[in-house]
Design a protein around this motif. Structure first.
Motif, PDB file in Angstrom:
ATOM      1  N   ARG A  20      -0.492 -29.038   6.029  1.00 23.66           N
ATOM      2  CA  ARG A  20       0.966 -29.239   5.967  1.00 23.66           C
ATOM      3  C   ARG A  20       1.608 -28.252   5.002  1.00 23.66           C
ATOM      4  NH1 ARG A  20      -1.657 -33.496   6.675  1.00 23.66           N
ATOM      5  NH2 ARG A  20      -1.115 -35.045   8.232  1.00 23.66           N
ATOM      6  N   GLU A  21       0.915 -28.016   3.900  1.00 25.04           N
ATOM      7  CA  GLU A  21       1.471 -27.077   2.914  1.00 25.04           C
ATOM      8  C   GLU A  21       1.330 -25.632   3.395  1.00 25.04           C
ATOM      9  OE1 GLU A  21       3.372 -28.420   1.067  1.00 25.04           O
ATOM     10  OE2 GLU A  21       2.591 -30.463   1.084  1.00 25.04           O
ATOM     11  N   TYR A  22       0.220 -25.351   4.095  1.00 21.98           N
ATOM     12  CA  TYR A  22       0.064 -24.034   4.747  1.00 21.98           C
ATOM     13  C   TYR A  22       1.274 -23.794   5.642  1.00 21.98           C
ATOM     14  CZ  TYR A  22      -1.704 -20.839   8.419  1.00 21.98           C
ATOM     15  OH  TYR A  22      -1.848 -19.831   9.342  1.00 21.98           O
ATOM     16  N   ASP A  23       1.624 -24.800   6.459  1.00 22.98           N
ATOM     17  CA  ASP A  23       2.769 -24.659   7.362  1.00 22.98           C
ATOM     18  C   ASP A  23       4.078 -24.455   6.593  1.00 22.98           C
ATOM     19  OD1 ASP A  23       1.410 -24.699   9.718  1.00 22.98           O
ATOM     20  OD2 ASP A  23       1.742 -26.832  10.140  1.00 22.98           O
ATOM     21  N   SER A  72      -0.658 -31.428  15.059  1.00 26.80           N
ATOM     22  CA  SER A  72      -1.762 -30.518  14.685  1.00 26.80           C
ATOM     23  C   SER A  72      -1.238 -29.383  13.825  1.00 26.80           C
ATOM     24  CB  SER A  72      -2.420 -29.916  15.918  1.00 26.80           C
ATOM     25  OG  SER A  72      -2.598 -30.871  16.895  1.00 26.80           O
ATOM     26  N   HIS A  73      -1.063 -29.651  12.557  1.00 28.77           N
ATOM     27  CA  HIS A  73      -0.515 -28.631  11.661  1.00 28.77           C
ATOM     28  C   HIS A  73      -1.353 -27.361  11.699  1.00 28.77           C
ATOM     29  CE1 HIS A  73       2.834 -30.679   9.726  1.00 28.77           C
ATOM     30  NE2 HIS A  73       2.151 -31.795   9.961  1.00 28.77           N
ATOM     31  N   GLY A  74      -0.672 -26.222  11.793  1.00 26.24           N
ATOM     32  CA  GLY A  74      -1.360 -24.937  11.837  1.00 26.24           C
ATOM     33  C   GLY A  74      -1.641 -24.465  13.256  1.00 26.24           C
ATOM     34  N   ALA A  75      -1.696 -25.413  14.194  1.00 25.88           N
ATOM     35  CA  ALA A  75      -1.944 -25.044  15.598  1.00 25.88           C
ATOM     36  C   ALA A  75      -1.230 -26.043  16.495  1.00 25.88           C
ATOM     37  CB  ALA A  75      -3.438 -25.034  15.880  1.00 25.88           C
ATOM     38  N   ALA A  76       0.022 -26.322  16.151  1.00 23.82           N
ATOM     39  CA  ALA A  76       0.749 -27.394  16.836  1.00 23.82           C
ATOM     40  C   ALA A  76       1.201 -26.955  18.229  1.00 23.82           C
ATOM     41  CB  ALA A  76       1.959 -27.804  16.006  1.00 23.82           C
ATOM     42  N   ARG A  77       1.396 -27.946  19.088  1.00 26.25           N
ATOM     43  CA  ARG A  77       1.926 -27.676  20.432  1.00 26.25           C
ATOM     44  C   ARG A  77       3.328 -28.242  20.531  1.00 26.25           C
ATOM     45  NH1 ARG A  77      -2.598 -26.860  24.236  1.00 26.25           N
ATOM     46  NH2 ARG A  77      -1.456 -27.740  25.978  1.00 26.25           N
ATOM     47  N   ILE A  78       4.206 -27.489  21.180  1.00 28.30           N
ATOM     48  CA  ILE A  78       5.577 -27.961  21.350  1.00 28.30           C
ATOM     49  C   ILE A  78       5.573 -29.108  22.351  1.00 28.30           C
ATOM     50  CG2 ILE A  78       7.872 -27.349  22.215  1.00 28.30           C
ATOM     51  CD1 ILE A  78       7.379 -24.513  21.168  1.00 28.30           C
ATOM     52  N   GLN A  79       6.251 -30.190  22.003  1.00 31.98           N
ATOM     53  CA  GLN A  79       6.317 -31.324  22.926  1.00 31.98           C
ATOM     54  C   GLN A  79       7.677 -31.456  23.571  1.00 31.98           C
ATOM     55  OE1 GLN A  79       4.597 -34.565  20.599  1.00 31.98           O
ATOM     56  NE2 GLN A  79       2.744 -34.255  21.812  1.00 31.98           N
ATOM     57  N   ASP A  80       8.708 -31.085  22.813  1.00 29.00           N
ATOM     58  CA  ASP A  80      10.041 -31.302  23.347  1.00 29.00           C
ATOM     59  C   ASP A  80      11.046 -30.449  22.565  1.00 29.00           C
ATOM     60  OD1 ASP A  80      12.089 -32.850  24.813  1.00 29.00           O
ATOM     61  OD2 ASP A  80      12.598 -33.540  22.797  1.00 29.00           O
ATOM     62  N   ILE A  81      12.016 -29.894  23.271  1.00 32.59           N
ATOM     63  CA  ILE A  81      13.088 -29.165  22.583  1.00 32.59           C
ATOM     64  C   ILE A  81      14.415 -29.804  22.998  1.00 32.59           C
ATOM     65  CG2 ILE A  81      14.279 -26.956  22.315  1.00 32.59           C
ATOM     66  CD1 ILE A  81      11.695 -25.522  22.834  1.00 32.59           C
TER      67      ILE A  81
END
Ligand code: ADP
Ligand code: ASP
Ligand code: MG
Length: 417
Positions: free
Chosen positions: A64-67, A107-116
């Motif tokens: 989370r802090e990396y992000d 998935s912090h660091g490799a997250a997938r977009i779910q909705d915009i």
């Protein structure tokens, strides 16, 4: 009038002059009356620097802090481009991921977009406002910033295009399209006018970093008309604003491609490592015992080769992992040695996976044999091979990367005349 997403990568926004040039591309499309959303990357080198700082602070750190740290690069560029556009008289506003919001999984660091939820951005199109969106980032369910994995701004752009129903998504980068191989290592590479989604997906997942894999998947699923084109050309040169036929490479359905080659392109991925487990017990469940813990630890295992040893009671298992994960993978396997009962663990890093890609392979034989013969003639030893319907991947010593790419490019007739 149409609706466009324009994405600009790191080199394209590398300094203030380049941002000014990018702003001219944006202004051209806005002046033509199109609704425009822009997605930007961090300035070239910035994300690497931020990642490096996280590692320096502590080699093992909270994702989370990396992000929180690495997402800041895009935030800077979005603001700078909005300022530059405003100074040129273009009504523009920057948006960070959470402000849109672009919602991702956790998935912090490799997250997938779910909705915009792009309703506000779309509403402001009516006021002729250009949206400048920070790529690579979104808002995770824990209400914290999440990043999408390296190269993720491409994915932000395609997802934004799908969300606002854009007529086109233009990925502006430092090359003027998708080439038959990386033009940086093979000057004879040719630019393609079109490439199918499937082939682009293979090229991207096998190392051609011109588009992030996930962006191609999204473009394919949502039928986003995606072009790869250069940001370095004069924004006002003839044809640059051509709506139907912009300069660059169109990623499209297979049936939109008239002249189909057997082999479309060559991709490579450096920094691969190979692990061999010698004399693993040959019984049901062994592969699960090896690869289960690696998967749980997020290690991406790729080429897997299993040999039956002479005695029949033991087998050799060889597979590849990204070189950066070698230590982690080795530690996991050594810890689990008692369950797998292997004699020895051997590993080697500094390897490269070279891949030959083409939809035409489905209906042509002999493509693999051609590659093996050509590499042998150059004295390049093959360490592992995997194939699928439309690709062949070959693992070699990393020192031979350039030679192998050029050899394969030539042998399939891809060199430009
Ligand atoms: P950006 O910062 O714009 O996202 P990237 O560096 O991520 O740009 O991707 C562009 C780079 O991809 C090019 O500079 C080129 O070296 C590399 N590349 C690798 N394979 C290919 C290919 N087949 N066609 C075009 N570019 C490629
Ligand atoms: N800045 C991020 C990276 O370097 C995302 C991107 O450029 O697409 O990976
Ligand atoms: Mg990129």
């Amino acid at each position: 009038m149409a609706r466009l997403v324009l994405k600009f990568g790191g080199t394209s926004v590398g300094d203030i002059d380049r941002i000014r040039n990018v702003a001219r591309h944006v202004k051209r499309e806005a002046d033509a009356g199109h609704d425009v959303a822009v997605v930007v990357s961090a300035m070239a080198g910035k994300t690497n620097e931020l990642v490096g700082w996280c590692r320096q602070a502590s080699p093992i750190h909270d994702a989370r802090e990396y992000d929180a740290v690495v997402a800041s690069g895009e935030q800077v560029t979005a603001g700078l481009l909005a300022i530059t556009l405003q100074a040129m008289g273009v009504n523009a506003r920057s948006w960070q991921g959470w402000q849109v919001p672009i919602r991702t999984d956790g998935s912090h660091g490799a997250a997938r977009i779910q909705d915009i939820d792009a309703a506000e951005i779309v509403r402001r199109f009516e006021e002729r406002q250009v949206a400048v969106v920070a790529g690579f980032q979104g808002l995770a369910p824990d209400n914290r910033i999440a990043t999408l994995g390296r190269g993720g701004s491409d994915t932000s752009a395609v997802a934004m295009a799908a969300a606002i129903g854009a007529d086109r998504c233009d990925i502006y980068t430092d090359v003027d399209g998708v080439y038959t191989t990386d033009p940086r290592i093979e000057p004879k590479a040719r630019r393609m006018a079109r490439i199918s989604f499937e082939e682009m997906l293979e090229m991207a997942s096998l190392g051609a970093k011109v588009l992030q894999v996930r962006s191609v998947e999204l473009a394919m699923v949502h039928k986003v008309r995606t072009f790869v084109r250069s940001s370095f050309e004069d924004p006002d040169a003839p044809g640059m604003g051509d709506f139907d036929n912009p300069p660059g490479t169109l990623i499209c359905d297979e049936d939109e491609i008239v002249e189909q080659q057997v082999v479309t392109g060559i991709a490579y991925s450096k920094d691969e490592a190979q692990i061999s487990l010698r004399r693993v017990e040959d019984r049901p469940g062994v592969a699960a015992a090896i690869f289960g813990p690696l998967a749980d630890a997020g290690v991406n295992v790729d080429m897997i080769v299993q040999n039956i040893s002479e005695s029949g009671d033991a087998t050799d298992m060889t597979f590849t992992v990204p070189a950066g994960d070698l230590d982690k993978a080795t530690a996991i396997l050594e810890k689990a040695k008692s369950q797998m009962r292997y004699d020895a663990l051997q590993s080697e890093s500094g390897l490269t996976k070279v891949s030959v890609i083409g939809i035409g392979m489905r209906s042509h034989t002999g493509v693999a044999a051609t590659a093996f013969k050509a590499l042998a003639a150059r004295g390049i030893n093959i360490k592992a091979i995997t194939t699928s319907e439309i690709k062949i991947s070959i693992l070699i010593d990393g020192d031979f990367t350039e030679l192998a790419v050029r050899t394969l490019h030539g042998v399939y007739g891809l060199d430009k005349a």
